[in-house]
Design a protein around this motif. Structure first.
Motif, PDB file in Angstrom:
ATOM      1  N   ARG A   1      -5.350 -26.804  48.425  1.00 48.89           N
ATOM      2  CA  ARG A   1      -4.291 -25.582  48.470  1.00 48.89           C
ATOM      3  C   ARG A   1      -3.739 -25.280  47.501  1.00 48.89           C
ATOM      4  NH1 ARG A   1      -3.086 -29.155  53.141  1.00 48.89           N
ATOM      5  NH2 ARG A   1      -1.049 -29.641  52.094  1.00 48.89           N
ATOM      6  N   ILE A   2      -3.288 -26.316  46.564  1.00 49.76           N
ATOM      7  CA  ILE A   2      -2.528 -25.899  45.476  1.00 49.76           C
ATOM      8  C   ILE A   2      -3.536 -24.900  44.613  1.00 49.76           C
ATOM      9  CG2 ILE A   2      -2.012 -26.762  43.093  1.00 49.76           C
ATOM     10  CD1 ILE A   2      -0.865 -29.520  44.904  1.00 49.76           C
ATOM     11  N   ASP A   3      -4.845 -25.111  44.640  1.00 47.96           N
ATOM     12  CA  ASP A   3      -5.658 -24.109  43.502  1.00 47.96           C
ATOM     13  C   ASP A   3      -5.730 -22.848  44.253  1.00 47.96           C
ATOM     14  OD1 ASP A   3      -6.005 -26.517  41.852  1.00 47.96           O
ATOM     15  OD2 ASP A   3      -7.912 -26.997  42.980  1.00 47.96           O
ATOM     16  N   THR A   4      -5.454 -22.490  45.683  1.00 46.36           N
ATOM     17  CA  THR A   4      -5.519 -21.214  46.107  1.00 46.36           C
ATOM     18  C   THR A   4      -4.616 -20.533  45.551  1.00 46.36           C
ATOM     19  OG1 THR A   4      -4.443 -21.872  47.878  1.00 46.36           O
ATOM     20  CG2 THR A   4      -6.832 -22.122  48.293  1.00 46.36           C
ATOM     21  N   GLY A   5      -3.255 -20.945  45.210  1.00 45.75           N
ATOM     22  CA  GLY A   5      -2.413 -20.112  44.592  1.00 45.75           C
ATOM     23  C   GLY A   5      -1.533 -19.689  45.629  1.00 45.75           C
ATOM     24  N   LYS A   6      -1.570 -19.781  46.781  1.00 45.78           N
ATOM     25  CA  LYS A   6      -1.069 -19.507  47.799  1.00 45.78           C
ATOM     26  C   LYS A   6      -0.062 -20.527  48.573  1.00 45.78           C
ATOM     27  CE  LYS A   6      -4.106 -16.150  49.907  1.00 45.78           C
ATOM     28  NZ  LYS A   6      -4.788 -15.715  51.051  1.00 45.78           N
TER      29      LYS A   6
ATOM     30  N   ARG B   1       2.899 -23.281  47.945  1.00 45.08           N
ATOM     31  CA  ARG B   1       4.192 -23.287  47.193  1.00 45.08           C
ATOM     32  C   ARG B   1       4.542 -24.831  46.969  1.00 45.08           C
ATOM     33  NH1 ARG B   1       8.648 -18.975  48.174  1.00 45.08           N
ATOM     34  NH2 ARG B   1       9.199 -20.070  46.176  1.00 45.08           N
ATOM     35  N   PHE B   2       4.477 -25.307  45.806  1.00 43.94           N
ATOM     36  CA  PHE B   2       4.899 -26.597  45.448  1.00 43.94           C
ATOM     37  C   PHE B   2       6.226 -26.836  44.921  1.00 43.94           C
ATOM     38  CE2 PHE B   2       3.578 -30.332  42.689  1.00 43.94           C
ATOM     39  CZ  PHE B   2       3.090 -31.054  43.854  1.00 43.94           C
ATOM     40  N   TYR B   3       7.009 -27.356  45.755  1.00 42.76           N
ATOM     41  CA  TYR B   3       8.394 -27.511  45.531  1.00 42.76           C
ATOM     42  C   TYR B   3       8.989 -28.879  44.720  1.00 42.76           C
ATOM     43  CZ  TYR B   3       8.926 -23.888  48.729  1.00 42.76           C
ATOM     44  OH  TYR B   3       8.773 -22.932  49.527  1.00 42.76           O
ATOM     45  N   ARG B   4       8.110 -29.412  43.750  1.00 44.28           N
ATOM     46  CA  ARG B   4       8.614 -30.469  42.995  1.00 44.28           C
ATOM     47  C   ARG B   4       9.506 -30.176  41.929  1.00 44.28           C
ATOM     48  NH1 ARG B   4       4.484 -35.341  42.357  1.00 44.28           N
ATOM     49  NH2 ARG B   4       4.864 -35.731  44.658  1.00 44.28           N
ATOM     50  N   GLU B   5       9.319 -28.994  41.258  1.00 36.84           N
ATOM     51  CA  GLU B   5      10.120 -28.576  40.151  1.00 36.84           C
ATOM     52  C   GLU B   5      11.477 -28.349  40.524  1.00 36.84           C
ATOM     53  OE1 GLU B   5       8.096 -25.773  37.871  1.00 36.84           O
ATOM     54  OE2 GLU B   5       6.394 -27.256  37.312  1.00 36.84           O
ATOM     55  N   ARG B   6      12.532 -28.294  39.911  1.00 35.08           N
ATOM     56  CA  ARG B   6      13.807 -27.831  40.456  1.00 35.08           C
ATOM     57  C   ARG B   6      14.105 -26.529  39.942  1.00 35.08           C
ATOM     58  NH1 ARG B   6      18.821 -31.849  40.377  1.00 35.08           N
ATOM     59  NH2 ARG B   6      18.613 -31.644  42.704  1.00 35.08           N
ATOM     60  N   PRO B   7      14.600 -25.465  40.564  1.00 35.50           N
ATOM     61  CA  PRO B   7      14.791 -24.091  40.016  1.00 35.50           C
ATOM     62  C   PRO B   7      15.951 -24.272  39.269  1.00 35.50           C
ATOM     63  CG  PRO B   7      15.712 -24.544  42.325  1.00 35.50           C
ATOM     64  CD  PRO B   7      14.786 -25.653  41.908  1.00 35.50           C
ATOM     65  N   GLU B   8      15.872 -23.227  38.245  1.00 37.10           N
ATOM     66  CA  GLU B   8      17.040 -23.467  37.066  1.00 37.10           C
ATOM     67  C   GLU B   8      18.313 -22.981  37.581  1.00 37.10           C
ATOM     68  OE1 GLU B   8      16.057 -21.457  33.525  1.00 37.10           O
ATOM     69  OE2 GLU B   8      13.887 -21.863  33.783  1.00 37.10           O
ATOM     70  N   LYS B   9      19.450 -23.619  37.323  1.00 41.78           N
ATOM     71  CA  LYS B   9      20.844 -23.368  37.654  1.00 41.78           C
ATOM     72  C   LYS B   9      21.145 -21.648  37.246  1.00 41.78           C
ATOM     73  CE  LYS B   9      22.497 -27.999  37.342  1.00 41.78           C
ATOM     74  NZ  LYS B   9      23.417 -28.789  36.933  1.00 41.78           N
ATOM     75  N   ASP B  10      21.858 -21.130  38.366  1.00 48.93           N
ATOM     76  CA  ASP B  10      22.403 -19.837  38.169  1.00 48.93           C
ATOM     77  C   ASP B  10      23.644 -20.139  37.242  1.00 48.93           C
ATOM     78  OD1 ASP B  10      20.422 -18.714  39.944  1.00 48.93           O
ATOM     79  OD2 ASP B  10      21.731 -19.010  41.615  1.00 48.93           O
ATOM     80  N   ASP B  11      23.873 -19.022  36.466  1.00 49.39           N
ATOM     81  CA  ASP B  11      25.151 -18.977  35.551  1.00 49.39           C
ATOM     82  C   ASP B  11      26.277 -18.363  36.421  1.00 49.39           C
ATOM     83  OD1 ASP B  11      23.628 -20.337  33.483  1.00 49.39           O
ATOM     84  OD2 ASP B  11      22.799 -18.472  32.453  1.00 49.39           O
ATOM     85  N   TRP B  12      27.006 -19.100  37.093  1.00 49.72           N
ATOM     86  CA  TRP B  12      28.144 -18.362  37.915  1.00 49.72           C
ATOM     87  C   TRP B  12      29.217 -19.483  37.803  1.00 49.72           C
ATOM     88  CZ3 TRP B  12      28.787 -18.682  43.422  1.00 49.72           C
ATOM     89  CH2 TRP B  12      27.930 -19.229  44.252  1.00 49.72           C
TER      90      TRP B  12
END
Length: 66
Positions: A48-53, A55-66
């Motif tokens: 499923r990861i190789d299909t590209g569809k 979504r792998f949620y292991r990495e944390r999104p970068e913080k917003d600058d606010w």
């Protein structure tokens, strides 16, 4: 120690001195999954990861600058 797989309900025997057996005895929240089910799940997840569809949620999104 006799254990039962949570997915396929196959009953297996594992050694009492192994780390898996100790975890199952001391922490009831831990569940046992047989080697066949573990391999099957990992192969399907990789596919499923190789299909590209997928979504792998292991990495944390970068913080917003606010």
């Amino acid at each position: 120690m006799r254990v039962k797989c949570v997915i396929c309900d196959k009953i297996e025997k594992i050694e009492d001195e192994t780390l898996v057996a100790k975890r199952l005895r001391n922490r009831p929240i831990h569940t046992y999954m047989c080697q066949d089910c573990s391999i099957r799940i990992s192969e399907r997840t990789k596919a499923r990861i190789d299909t590209g569809k997928f979504r792998f949620y292991r990495e944390r999104p970068e913080k917003d600058d606010w």
